[in-house]
Motif scaffolding. Structure first.
Motif, PDB file in Angstrom:
ATOM      1  N   PHE A  68       0.809  -1.221   0.000  1.00  0.00           N
ATOM      2  CA  PHE A  68       0.000   0.000   0.000  1.00  0.00           C
ATOM      3  C   PHE A  68       0.840   1.268   0.000  1.00  0.00           C
ATOM      4  O   PHE A  68       0.408   2.287  -0.535  1.00  0.00           O
ATOM      5  CB  PHE A  68      -0.986  -0.033   1.170  1.00  0.00           C
ATOM      6  CG  PHE A  68      -2.102  -1.022   0.935  1.00  0.00           C
ATOM      7  CD1 PHE A  68      -3.104  -0.737   0.029  1.00  0.00           C
ATOM      8  CD2 PHE A  68      -2.118  -2.246   1.575  1.00  0.00           C
ATOM      9  CE1 PHE A  68      -4.119  -1.644  -0.221  1.00  0.00           C
ATOM     10  CE2 PHE A  68      -3.122  -3.160   1.337  1.00  0.00           C
ATOM     11  CZ  PHE A  68      -4.124  -2.864   0.433  1.00  0.00           C
ATOM     12  N   ASP A 122      -4.077   2.534  10.139  1.00  0.00           N
ATOM     13  CA  ASP A 122      -3.592   1.828   8.956  1.00  0.00           C
ATOM     14  C   ASP A 122      -2.121   1.493   9.159  1.00  0.00           C
ATOM     15  O   ASP A 122      -1.403   2.182   9.889  1.00  0.00           O
ATOM     16  CB  ASP A 122      -3.766   2.668   7.686  1.00  0.00           C
ATOM     17  CG  ASP A 122      -3.802   1.807   6.430  1.00  0.00           C
ATOM     18  OD1 ASP A 122      -4.915   1.459   5.986  1.00  0.00           O
ATOM     19  OD2 ASP A 122      -2.728   1.456   5.921  1.00  0.00           O
ATOM     20  N   MET A 163      -0.346   5.649   2.870  1.00  0.00           N
ATOM     21  CA  MET A 163      -1.798   5.800   2.861  1.00  0.00           C
ATOM     22  C   MET A 163      -2.252   6.829   3.898  1.00  0.00           C
ATOM     23  O   MET A 163      -3.116   7.670   3.633  1.00  0.00           O
ATOM     24  CB  MET A 163      -2.460   4.448   3.152  1.00  0.00           C
ATOM     25  CG  MET A 163      -2.291   3.440   2.039  1.00  0.00           C
ATOM     26  SD  MET A 163      -3.306   3.861   0.613  1.00  0.00           S
ATOM     27  CE  MET A 163      -3.362   2.305  -0.234  1.00  0.00           C
ATOM     28  N   GLY A 220      -7.926  -0.090   8.983  1.00  0.00           N
ATOM     29  CA  GLY A 220      -7.402  -0.139   7.621  1.00  0.00           C
ATOM     30  C   GLY A 220      -7.940   1.015   6.811  1.00  0.00           C
ATOM     31  O   GLY A 220      -8.443   0.838   5.699  1.00  0.00           O
ATOM     32  N   GLY A 240      -6.699   3.345   5.087  1.00  0.00           N
ATOM     33  CA  GLY A 240      -6.125   3.656   3.783  1.00  0.00           C
ATOM     34  C   GLY A 240      -6.066   5.144   3.530  1.00  0.00           C
ATOM     35  O   GLY A 240      -5.653   5.931   4.375  1.00  0.00           O
ATOM     36  N   THR A 241      -6.514   5.564   2.355  1.00  0.00           N
ATOM     37  CA  THR A 241      -6.469   6.978   1.979  1.00  0.00           C
ATOM     38  C   THR A 241      -7.669   7.763   2.491  1.00  0.00           C
ATOM     39  O   THR A 241      -7.824   8.931   2.168  1.00  0.00           O
ATOM     40  CB  THR A 241      -6.393   7.120   0.451  1.00  0.00           C
ATOM     41  OG1 THR A 241      -7.546   6.496  -0.135  1.00  0.00           O
ATOM     42  CG2 THR A 241      -5.123   6.487  -0.093  1.00  0.00           C
ATOM     43  N   VAL A 296     -10.596  -4.664   3.982  1.00  0.00           N
ATOM     44  CA  VAL A 296      -9.426  -4.874   4.843  1.00  0.00           C
ATOM     45  C   VAL A 296      -9.235  -6.347   5.176  1.00  0.00           C
ATOM     46  O   VAL A 296      -8.116  -6.861   5.158  1.00  0.00           O
ATOM     47  CB  VAL A 296      -9.573  -4.061   6.152  1.00  0.00           C
ATOM     48  CG1 VAL A 296      -8.457  -4.388   7.130  1.00  0.00           C
ATOM     49  CG2 VAL A 296      -9.606  -2.578   5.845  1.00  0.00           C
ATOM     50  N   PHE A 332      -3.704   5.222  -5.535  1.00  0.00           N
ATOM     51  CA  PHE A 332      -4.597   4.173  -5.062  1.00  0.00           C
ATOM     52  C   PHE A 332      -6.053   4.441  -5.453  1.00  0.00           C
ATOM     53  O   PHE A 332      -6.734   3.583  -6.019  1.00  0.00           O
ATOM     54  CB  PHE A 332      -4.465   4.067  -3.537  1.00  0.00           C
ATOM     55  CG  PHE A 332      -5.376   3.073  -2.894  1.00  0.00           C
ATOM     56  CD1 PHE A 332      -5.101   1.717  -2.958  1.00  0.00           C
ATOM     57  CD2 PHE A 332      -6.508   3.484  -2.196  1.00  0.00           C
ATOM     58  CE1 PHE A 332      -5.935   0.794  -2.348  1.00  0.00           C
ATOM     59  CE2 PHE A 332      -7.352   2.571  -1.585  1.00  0.00           C
ATOM     60  CZ  PHE A 332      -7.053   1.227  -1.668  1.00  0.00           C
ATOM     61  N   GLU A 333      -6.533   5.640  -5.167  1.00  0.00           N
ATOM     62  CA  GLU A 333      -7.944   5.928  -5.420  1.00  0.00           C
ATOM     63  C   GLU A 333      -8.243   5.952  -6.908  1.00  0.00           C
ATOM     64  O   GLU A 333      -9.288   5.467  -7.351  1.00  0.00           O
ATOM     65  CB  GLU A 333      -8.322   7.248  -4.761  1.00  0.00           C
ATOM     66  CG  GLU A 333      -8.258   7.177  -3.244  1.00  0.00           C
ATOM     67  CD  GLU A 333      -8.793   8.427  -2.579  1.00  0.00           C
ATOM     68  OE1 GLU A 333      -9.409   9.258  -3.283  1.00  0.00           O
ATOM     69  OE2 GLU A 333      -8.607   8.568  -1.357  1.00  0.00           O
ATOM     70  N   ALA A 389       0.071   4.284  -2.756  1.00  0.00           N
ATOM     71  CA  ALA A 389      -0.665   5.336  -2.043  1.00  0.00           C
ATOM     72  C   ALA A 389      -1.015   6.511  -2.932  1.00  0.00           C
ATOM     73  O   ALA A 389      -2.135   7.032  -2.890  1.00  0.00           O
ATOM     74  CB  ALA A 389       0.139   5.806  -0.833  1.00  0.00           C
ATOM     75  N   SER A 439       0.060   1.407   6.622  1.00  0.00           N
ATOM     76  CA  SER A 439       0.850   2.078   5.589  1.00  0.00           C
ATOM     77  C   SER A 439       1.004   3.566   5.883  1.00  0.00           C
ATOM     78  O   SER A 439       0.017   4.309   5.920  1.00  0.00           O
ATOM     79  CB  SER A 439       0.191   1.894   4.221  1.00  0.00           C
ATOM     80  OG  SER A 439       0.731   2.787   3.272  1.00  0.00           O
TER      81      SER A 439
END
Length: 371
Positions: free
Chosen positions: A185, A249, A254, A228, A230-231, A291, A192-193, A189, A251
């Motif tokens: 991740f 998270d 992220m 989890g 993420g972003t 996740v 990602f989206e 990052a 990462s």
């Protein structure tokens, strides 16, 4: 050191103001701007150099790199090819152009370029890694296995290589190495989206939010824990559901993107099971969107999450659905779970299933995953 860099940038800027045709000054300014993340200024500086020296390999390479970071992929490819015309065997140019083509979905060209890299530099671990994952993506499993075995021999990202080899060889460890998940991740990052939502039609946080609204109406929660995170897609989807949002998270990359959105009251870098076992807070709404695909055995998850879930609180999560066995590791490196498995584990710790939906969480391989 930051001050020294700033002074150097000012000196480079002064140099080109005094002598606007001083190409070395423009080149130095471009590299400083590129390093600082000011990609537009870097592009402008490198273009000034090329106006006076259109065949300079380093300038062509750095201009391509700056354009790539701006998302101008076609223009970046153009300048990489111009650089290759001057230095046909340069491994750095071949490698970065290969990665660019992979991001563009031009997999055959990416593979051809990366194969040239390993022909020139047989121990180039990153190139071998991308070749192995490209083979995996294209369904060439024998070639992927050989590639991951090569990575193990080189000692390059061995945790990822072992995990994906296990997936390809029909094994299913209870969980992947933390280094594999965080590395995966961190690597994605910054895009990602875009890749998930535009390329794969990803919609898990929004489906979970719709499910909650359907069964709980306009109920407002005090504290939401986004495991989890993420972003921050789930944070955005659930922003109006809770007074306070907490994100966790593994990462760092992220989390940096999530922090920029300013939707969370608290963000923490941690492995989700460790967080649940050690955090002193409790939460009346917990989400785990896309996740649990990175955990095989879910029993430790349900046991840990119960510790931080308030009595009467609610847990929302998504899974990819697999065959009858409790969990299996797919060639993607993600886990799939039998539909009845999480319900059984939830009942063991005293949780009651309130609602379940079976939508396609995202596309993969030309179709929708079952989840």
């Amino acid at each position: 050191m930051a001050g020294d860099g700033g002074r150097a940038g000012l000196l480079a800027l002064d140099a080109v103001r005094i002598n606007p045709v001083y190409l070395r000054g423009w080149y130095n300014l471009g590299t400083m701007r590129l390093e600082a993340g000011d990609h537009a200024a870097a592009v402008a500086a490198f273009q000034r150099v090329l106006a006076g020296n259109p065949q300079d390999v380093d300038t062509l390479y750095n201009l391509a790199l700056a354009l790539s970071r701006q998302g101008k992929e076609a223009a970046a490819a153009h300048y990489y090819h111009r650089a290759l015309a001057q230095a046909p065997g340069d491994s750095d140019i071949l490698y970065n152009l290969g990665l660019l083509y992979r991001r563009m979905g031009r997999y055959a060209e990416a593979r051809r370029l990366l194969e040239r890299v390993v022909a020139e530099a047989p121990d180039h671990g990153p190139a071998h890694g991308h070749l192995a994952t490209l083979a995996l993506k294209l369904g060439d499993y024998p070639r992927a296995i050989a590639g991951f075995e090569r990575l193990l021999a080189l000692g390059h990202r061995p945790e990822a290589a072992r995990h994906l080899l296990a997936a390809l060889q029909g094994e299913a460890p209870a969980a992947p190495p933390a280094e594999y998940v965080s590395g995966l991740f961190d690597q994605y990052a910054d895009r990602f989206e875009e890749e998930l939502m535009e390329g794969l039609g990803y919609r898990v946080p929004f489906l979970l939010a719709e499910l909650l609204r359907e069964f709980r109406g306009e109920r407002m929660y005090e504290d939401l824990l986004d495991l989890g995170c993420g972003t921050g897609l789930a944070g955005e989807a659930f922003l109006s559901y809770a007074a306070r949002l907490h994100g966790v998270d593994l990462s760092a990359g992220m989390l940096a993107v999530a922090a920029e959105k300013e939707v969370y009251d608290r963000l923490r870098q941690d492995e989700l099971l460790h967080f649940c076992r050690s955090d002193r807070g409790t939460y009346d709404l917990i989400t785990a969107a896309d996740v649990l695909n990175y955990l095989g055995d879910l029993r430790p998850f349900f046991q840990a999450v119960l510790r931080v879930l308030q009595p009467g609180g609610e847990l929302l999560f998504s899974l990819e659905e697999g065959p009858e066995e409790d969990f299996s590791l797919t060639p993607s490196g993600r886990y799939a779970h039998a539909a009845a498995y999480p319900e059984r584990l939830a009942a063991e710790v005293g949780l009651e299933l309130v609602a379940r939906r079976r939508p396609g969480p995202r596309r993969e391989g030309g179709g929708w995953l079952q989840g």
